[in-house]
Design a protein around this motif. Structure first.
Motif, PDB file in Angstrom:
ATOM      1  N   THR A 139       0.753  -1.291   0.020  1.00 18.72           N
ATOM      2  CA  THR A 139       0.132   0.218   0.036  1.00 18.72           C
ATOM      3  C   THR A 139       0.700   1.429  -0.030  1.00 18.72           C
ATOM      4  OG1 THR A 139      -0.054   0.053   2.533  1.00 18.72           O
ATOM      5  CG2 THR A 139      -1.633  -1.221   1.450  1.00 18.72           C
ATOM      6  N   ARG A 140       0.124   2.394  -0.319  1.00 22.04           N
ATOM      7  CA  ARG A 140       0.787   3.791  -0.274  1.00 22.04           C
ATOM      8  C   ARG A 140       0.877   4.105   1.102  1.00 22.04           C
ATOM      9  NH1 ARG A 140      -1.263   8.190  -2.602  1.00 22.04           N
ATOM     10  NH2 ARG A 140      -3.370   7.015  -2.869  1.00 22.04           N
ATOM     11  N   VAL A 141       1.720   4.671   1.946  1.00 25.19           N
ATOM     12  CA  VAL A 141       1.512   5.230   3.481  1.00 25.19           C
ATOM     13  C   VAL A 141       2.068   6.763   3.553  1.00 25.19           C
ATOM     14  CG1 VAL A 141       2.527   4.598   5.646  1.00 25.19           C
ATOM     15  CG2 VAL A 141       1.978   2.705   3.979  1.00 25.19           C
ATOM     16  N   VAL A 142       1.011   7.323   4.133  1.00 26.49           N
ATOM     17  CA  VAL A 142       1.657   8.848   4.446  1.00 26.49           C
ATOM     18  C   VAL A 142       1.764   8.775   5.728  1.00 26.49           C
ATOM     19  CG1 VAL A 142       0.711  11.214   4.691  1.00 26.49           C
ATOM     20  CG2 VAL A 142       0.252   9.901   2.601  1.00 26.49           C
ATOM     21  N   VAL A 143       3.011   9.279   6.491  1.00 24.41           N
ATOM     22  CA  VAL A 143       3.085   9.331   7.818  1.00 24.41           C
ATOM     23  C   VAL A 143       3.342  10.916   8.136  1.00 24.41           C
ATOM     24  CG1 VAL A 143       5.076   9.036   9.512  1.00 24.41           C
ATOM     25  CG2 VAL A 143       4.741   7.117   7.892  1.00 24.41           C
ATOM     26  N   VAL A 144       2.595  11.324   9.130  1.00 24.04           N
ATOM     27  CA  VAL A 144       2.428  12.667   9.655  1.00 24.04           C
ATOM     28  C   VAL A 144       3.471  12.845  11.155  1.00 24.04           C
ATOM     29  CG1 VAL A 144       0.895  14.573  10.279  1.00 24.04           C
ATOM     30  CG2 VAL A 144       0.228  13.113   8.558  1.00 24.04           C
TER      31      VAL A 144
ATOM     32  N   ASP B 158      12.436  -4.699  -5.282  1.00 25.35           N
ATOM     33  CA  ASP B 158      13.236  -3.777  -4.761  1.00 25.35           C
ATOM     34  C   ASP B 158      13.048  -2.678  -3.679  1.00 25.35           C
ATOM     35  OD1 ASP B 158      14.944  -1.034  -5.193  1.00 25.35           O
ATOM     36  OD2 ASP B 158      16.239  -2.478  -6.264  1.00 25.35           O
ATOM     37  N   PRO B 159      13.878  -2.488  -2.856  1.00 27.15           N
ATOM     38  CA  PRO B 159      13.492  -1.637  -1.714  1.00 27.15           C
ATOM     39  C   PRO B 159      13.037  -0.147  -2.077  1.00 27.15           C
ATOM     40  CG  PRO B 159      16.002  -2.228  -1.542  1.00 27.15           C
ATOM     41  CD  PRO B 159      15.340  -2.936  -2.502  1.00 27.15           C
ATOM     42  N   ALA B 160      13.579   0.148  -3.199  1.00 33.56           N
ATOM     43  CA  ALA B 160      13.331   1.538  -3.554  1.00 33.56           C
ATOM     44  C   ALA B 160      11.731   1.659  -4.114  1.00 33.56           C
ATOM     45  CB  ALA B 160      14.289   1.925  -4.918  1.00 33.56           C
ATOM     46  N   ARG B 161      11.450   0.487  -4.798  1.00 29.50           N
ATOM     47  CA  ARG B 161      10.060   0.466  -5.011  1.00 29.50           C
ATOM     48  C   ARG B 161       9.098   0.499  -3.923  1.00 29.50           C
ATOM     49  NH1 ARG B 161       8.182  -3.755  -9.400  1.00 29.50           N
ATOM     50  NH2 ARG B 161       6.312  -2.359  -9.209  1.00 29.50           N
ATOM     51  N   THR B 162       9.585  -0.308  -2.836  1.00 30.10           N
ATOM     52  CA  THR B 162       8.924  -0.080  -1.646  1.00 30.10           C
ATOM     53  C   THR B 162       8.608   1.036  -0.941  1.00 30.10           C
ATOM     54  OG1 THR B 162       9.399  -2.348  -0.962  1.00 30.10           O
ATOM     55  CG2 THR B 162       8.746  -1.128   0.650  1.00 30.10           C
ATOM     56  N   LEU B 163       9.872   1.868  -0.804  1.00 34.44           N
ATOM     57  CA  LEU B 163      10.064   3.285  -0.399  1.00 34.44           C
ATOM     58  C   LEU B 163       9.439   4.392  -0.915  1.00 34.44           C
ATOM     59  CD1 LEU B 163      13.532   3.000   1.090  1.00 34.44           C
ATOM     60  CD2 LEU B 163      11.499   3.213   2.442  1.00 34.44           C
ATOM     61  N   ALA B 164       9.241   4.221  -2.500  1.00 35.93           N
ATOM     62  CA  ALA B 164       8.589   5.097  -3.510  1.00 35.93           C
ATOM     63  C   ALA B 164       7.280   5.175  -3.317  1.00 35.93           C
ATOM     64  CB  ALA B 164       8.576   4.577  -4.898  1.00 35.93           C
ATOM     65  N   ARG B 165       6.563   4.186  -2.159  1.00 43.35           N
ATOM     66  CA  ARG B 165       5.075   4.548  -1.779  1.00 43.35           C
ATOM     67  C   ARG B 165       4.962   5.295  -0.540  1.00 43.35           C
ATOM     68  NH1 ARG B 165       5.123  -1.085  -3.802  1.00 43.35           N
ATOM     69  NH2 ARG B 165       5.461  -1.757  -1.615  1.00 43.35           N
ATOM     70  N   LEU B 166       6.219   5.789   0.108  1.00 41.06           N
ATOM     71  CA  LEU B 166       5.983   6.302   1.420  1.00 41.06           C
ATOM     72  C   LEU B 166       6.058   7.881   0.942  1.00 41.06           C
ATOM     73  CD1 LEU B 166       6.420   6.320   4.354  1.00 41.06           C
ATOM     74  CD2 LEU B 166       8.990   6.419   4.006  1.00 41.06           C
ATOM     75  N   GLU B 167       5.308   8.570   1.936  1.00 41.49           N
ATOM     76  CA  GLU B 167       5.544  10.019   1.993  1.00 41.49           C
ATOM     77  C   GLU B 167       5.525  10.612   3.597  1.00 41.49           C
ATOM     78  OE1 GLU B 167       2.625  14.176   0.924  1.00 41.49           O
ATOM     79  OE2 GLU B 167       2.128  12.020   0.120  1.00 41.49           O
ATOM     80  N   VAL B 168       6.297  11.287   3.673  1.00 42.32           N
ATOM     81  CA  VAL B 168       6.382  11.584   4.939  1.00 42.32           C
ATOM     82  C   VAL B 168       6.352  13.061   5.086  1.00 42.32           C
ATOM     83  CG1 VAL B 168       7.852  11.701   7.170  1.00 42.32           C
ATOM     84  CG2 VAL B 168       7.934  10.063   5.670  1.00 42.32           C
ATOM     85  N   THR B 169       5.196  13.765   5.878  1.00 38.40           N
ATOM     86  CA  THR B 169       4.756  15.194   5.932  1.00 38.40           C
ATOM     87  C   THR B 169       4.341  15.377   7.211  1.00 38.40           C
ATOM     88  OG1 THR B 169       3.183  16.603   4.670  1.00 38.40           O
ATOM     89  CG2 THR B 169       2.596  14.534   5.344  1.00 38.40           C
ATOM     90  N   THR B 170       4.474  16.914   7.236  1.00 34.66           N
ATOM     91  CA  THR B 170       3.943  17.767   8.221  1.00 34.66           C
ATOM     92  C   THR B 170       2.494  18.123   8.206  1.00 34.66           C
ATOM     93  OG1 THR B 170       4.587  19.795   7.396  1.00 34.66           O
ATOM     94  CG2 THR B 170       6.139  18.678   8.922  1.00 34.66           C
ATOM     95  N   SER B 171       1.882  17.704   7.274  1.00 31.89           N
ATOM     96  CA  SER B 171       0.496  18.038   6.756  1.00 31.89           C
ATOM     97  C   SER B 171      -0.441  17.094   6.798  1.00 31.89           C
ATOM     98  CB  SER B 171       0.483  18.746   5.282  1.00 31.89           C
ATOM     99  OG  SER B 171      -0.920  19.078   5.030  1.00 31.89           O
ATOM    100  N   PRO B 172      -1.497  17.269   8.008  1.00 33.68           N
ATOM    101  CA  PRO B 172      -2.499  16.230   8.087  1.00 33.68           C
ATOM    102  C   PRO B 172      -3.271  16.087   6.986  1.00 33.68           C
ATOM    103  CG  PRO B 172      -2.149  17.565  10.188  1.00 33.68           C
ATOM    104  CD  PRO B 172      -1.384  18.118   9.155  1.00 33.68           C
ATOM    105  N   ALA B 173      -3.290  17.276   6.245  1.00 37.46           N
ATOM    106  CA  ALA B 173      -4.448  17.150   4.954  1.00 37.46           C
ATOM    107  C   ALA B 173      -4.050  16.128   4.191  1.00 37.46           C
ATOM    108  CB  ALA B 173      -4.150  18.641   4.519  1.00 37.46           C
ATOM    109  N   GLN B 174      -2.926  15.633   4.123  1.00 34.73           N
ATOM    110  CA  GLN B 174      -2.227  14.644   3.139  1.00 34.73           C
ATOM    111  C   GLN B 174      -2.906  13.334   3.675  1.00 34.73           C
ATOM    112  OE1 GLN B 174      -0.340  15.033   0.451  1.00 34.73           O
ATOM    113  NE2 GLN B 174      -0.882  17.382   1.345  1.00 34.73           N
ATOM    114  N   LEU B 175      -3.450  13.110   4.707  1.00 35.34           N
ATOM    115  CA  LEU B 175      -4.400  11.986   5.052  1.00 35.34           C
ATOM    116  C   LEU B 175      -5.782  11.758   4.309  1.00 35.34           C
ATOM    117  CD1 LEU B 175      -3.888  11.890   8.907  1.00 35.34           C
ATOM    118  CD2 LEU B 175      -2.549  10.673   7.283  1.00 35.34           C
ATOM    119  N   ALA B 176      -6.209  12.798   3.758  1.00 29.03           N
ATOM    120  CA  ALA B 176      -7.401  12.903   3.081  1.00 29.03           C
ATOM    121  C   ALA B 176      -7.431  11.606   1.952  1.00 29.03           C
ATOM    122  CB  ALA B 176      -7.921  13.993   2.309  1.00 29.03           C
TER     123      ALA B 176
END
Length: 281
Positions: free
Chosen positions: A29-34, A64-82
């Motif tokens: 899955t794609r994952v957003v960490v706030v 490849d771990p690069a493909r796994t990590l490409a699904r990761l976003e880390v942000t300070t914006s809770p709006a990205q949880l939408a």
């Protein structure tokens, strides 16, 4: 194809949050960490990157771990949880803080199932600021999350049965096993684990046996993979103390923390993260 949501949110990128993000990333899955600020964002990204890299070195990734990590976003914006189907709150074990974060999550991801990763705090109390508590439950992941096979699902008084069913399916899709417990002090795992650990600490305090021998009694005698005192070091003595104090308030004196535990925490001997606890690390 599994039934996991396309997007998972994790609010809090500390050790547990990073581990939870890792588990969902590896599942596809794609994952957003706030996180709270740019420094915390960088630290959270580094934790997840290191964790995924370690999994790759052990041959545990299917890509490849690069493909796994490409699904990761880390942000300070809770709006990205939408748009997230599930958001897991993974901030420190503090009721007001968790309630504040859960309110932010509900506003930012109104259609998501919301979960708290707590080891002992009451689900119904945490749910009190939510306008849709039927979409809320506990998902108690265990440290280290990538290697742990168990997730404890905790249902509140308002948790909808369909939300529970979805959570059970998602945990299965992660390749983990779920137990389901109702909201009660310490749930099942913390109540049992802390009870054993406190008695082990009392035995060391009373000079019954050394920490190593107490642990051997459980690993060799009862086939526990790790003894209660080594586990306490891994969890953190400060974490054990906080849970014990909570359980003492809720369930009585049988969970009263031993003086030895209080002294060690006061001296900064918190276990593995501090380099010293019942063992040297």
């Amino acid at each position: 194809m599994n039934a996991l949501p396309d997007l998972i949110g994790v609010y809090g990128g500390g050790r547990m949050g990073a581990g939870i993000a890792h588990a969902f990333l590896v599942a596809g899955t794609r994952v957003v960490v706030v996180e709270t600020d740019d420094a915390a964002v960088a630290a959270a990204r580094a934790r997840v990157t290191t964790s995924v890299g370690k999994a790759d070195s052990l041959g545990l990734l299917n890509e490849d771990p690069a493909r796994t990590l490409a699904r990761l976003e880390v942000t300070t914006s809770p709006a990205q949880l939408a748009g997230a189907g599930l958001v897991v709150e993974a901030v420190p074990e503090d009721v007001p803080l968790k309630q504040k974060v859960l309110g932010i999550v509900e506003q930012s991801a109104p259609d998501a199932v919301i979960a708290t990763n707590t080891s002992s705090l009451p689900i119904d109390r945490l749910a009190s600021p939510l306008s849709r508590p039927q979409r809320f439950l506990g998902l108690h992941f265990f440290n280290p999350v990538p290697a742990s096979d168990l997730v404890e699902i905790v249902t509140g008084a308002a948790t909808d049965v369909s939300v529970l069913a979805r959570a059970q399916s998602w945990i299965s899709d992660l390749g983990k096993s779920a137990i389901t417990v109702r909201d009660s002090p310490g749930f099942a795992s913390s109540r049992l684990g802390v009870g054993l650990a406190l008695e082990a600490i009392r035995m060391v305090e009373e000079g019954v046996a050394s920490a190593a021998d107490v642990d051997l009694a459980m690993t060799l005698g009862y086939r526990h993979p790790t003894g209660p005192l080594r586990t306490t070091d891994i969890v953190g003595l400060d974490v054990r103390l906080a849970i014990a104090e909570h359980l003492e308030r809720e369930l009585g004196a049988r969970f009263a923390p031993p003086d030895l535990l209080r002294r060690m925490v006061a001296e900064g001997k918190l276990g593995r993260k501090a380099g010293e606890g019942f063992y040297l690390w």
